[in-house]
Scaffold this motif. Structure first.
Motif, short mmCIF file in Angstrom:
data_model
loop_
_atom_site.label_atom_id
_atom_site.label_comp_id
_atom_site.label_asym_id
_atom_site.label_seq_id
_atom_site.Cartn_x
_atom_site.Cartn_y
_atom_site.Cartn_z
N GLN A 51 0.82 -1.22 0.00
CA GLN A 51 0.00 0.00 0.00
C GLN A 51 0.85 1.27 0.00
O GLN A 51 0.33 2.36 -0.24
N CYS A 89 -10.71 -0.13 3.40
CA CYS A 89 -9.29 -0.21 3.09
C CYS A 89 -8.80 1.17 2.69
O CYS A 89 -9.48 1.86 1.93
N LEU A 90 -7.64 1.56 3.20
CA LEU A 90 -7.08 2.87 2.88
C LEU A 90 -6.80 3.00 1.38
O LEU A 90 -6.70 4.10 0.87
N HIS A 131 -6.93 -9.36 6.65
CA HIS A 131 -6.98 -8.30 5.63
C HIS A 131 -5.56 -7.91 5.19
O HIS A 131 -5.28 -7.82 4.00
N HIS A 135 -3.29 -8.61 1.58
CA HIS A 135 -2.59 -7.59 0.78
C HIS A 135 -1.24 -8.12 0.28
O HIS A 135 -0.81 -7.81 -0.83
N GLN A 163 -8.21 -0.32 6.53
CA GLN A 163 -6.95 -1.03 6.71
C GLN A 163 -6.40 -1.40 5.37
O GLN A 163 -5.51 -2.17 5.24
NI NI Z 1 -6.41 -2.71 3.02
#
Ligand code: NI
Length: 163
Positions: A51, A89-90, A131, A135, A163
């Motif tokens: 991310q 989710c961010l 979660h 990722h 998240q």
């Molecule tokens: Ni996420």
């Protein structure tokens, strides 16, 4: 310490499998410190390395005392039960959806010193582990959503769902 840019859905980096962390060095510590800053700034509950554009197996997860646990090369080694709950989710701003997860998981992971640990978590923390580890394998929670929720139903207090 610095705030890094959060990669958003549509970027190919979020669909790729991350490689293990092999070097426990200053570069790793800087990345982890920056991820703490980034996550705190974004009021999220978890953040995985892809991310912030890094294809390595590490993430931060909000645990029971609301601190962020660093998990490096994490692996879920046991799952038990089932729960239905909301996730955000961010990397997918403004969306929330219902996702089925195990009620309880045990995760094996390394800390920034390279030492191995095992930790069992239930409920929201178990969900957050699943979660974040998804990722690292290039999967977003949106692949598992059974129903999207109205974002207006979420208040400031729920920001930790991201998240
Ligand atoms: Ni996420």
């Amino acid at each position: 310490m610095a705030i890094r840019n959060i990669v958003k859905v549509g970027d190919d980096i979020l669909t790729r499998k991350c490689r293990p962390v092999t070097d426990f060095n200053d570069r790793l510590f800087t990345l982890l410190d920056d991820m703490h800053d980034t996550l705190t700034d974004a009021h999220g509950a978890g953040l995985a390395a892809p991310q912030v554009g890094i294809l390595r197996r590490l993430a931060l997860v909000m645990v029971e005392d609301e601190s962020f646990l660093e998990i490096i090369n994490p692996e879920i080694i046991a799952r038990e039960g089932e729960q239905d709950g909301a996730e955000g989710c961010l990397s997918v701003p403004g969306k929330y959806g219902m996702v089925k997860r195990p009620m309880k998981v045990t995760v094996r992971y390394q800390d920034r010193g390279g030492e191995w640990h095992e930790r069992t978590a239930e409920g929201f923390t178990a969900r957050a582990f699943c979660h974040e580890i998804d990722h690292l394998d290039g999967h977003l929670y949106t692949e598992l959503v059974t129903e999207y929720l109205d974002p207006d139903d979420f208040t400031e207090d729920d920001e930790g769902e991201d998240q």
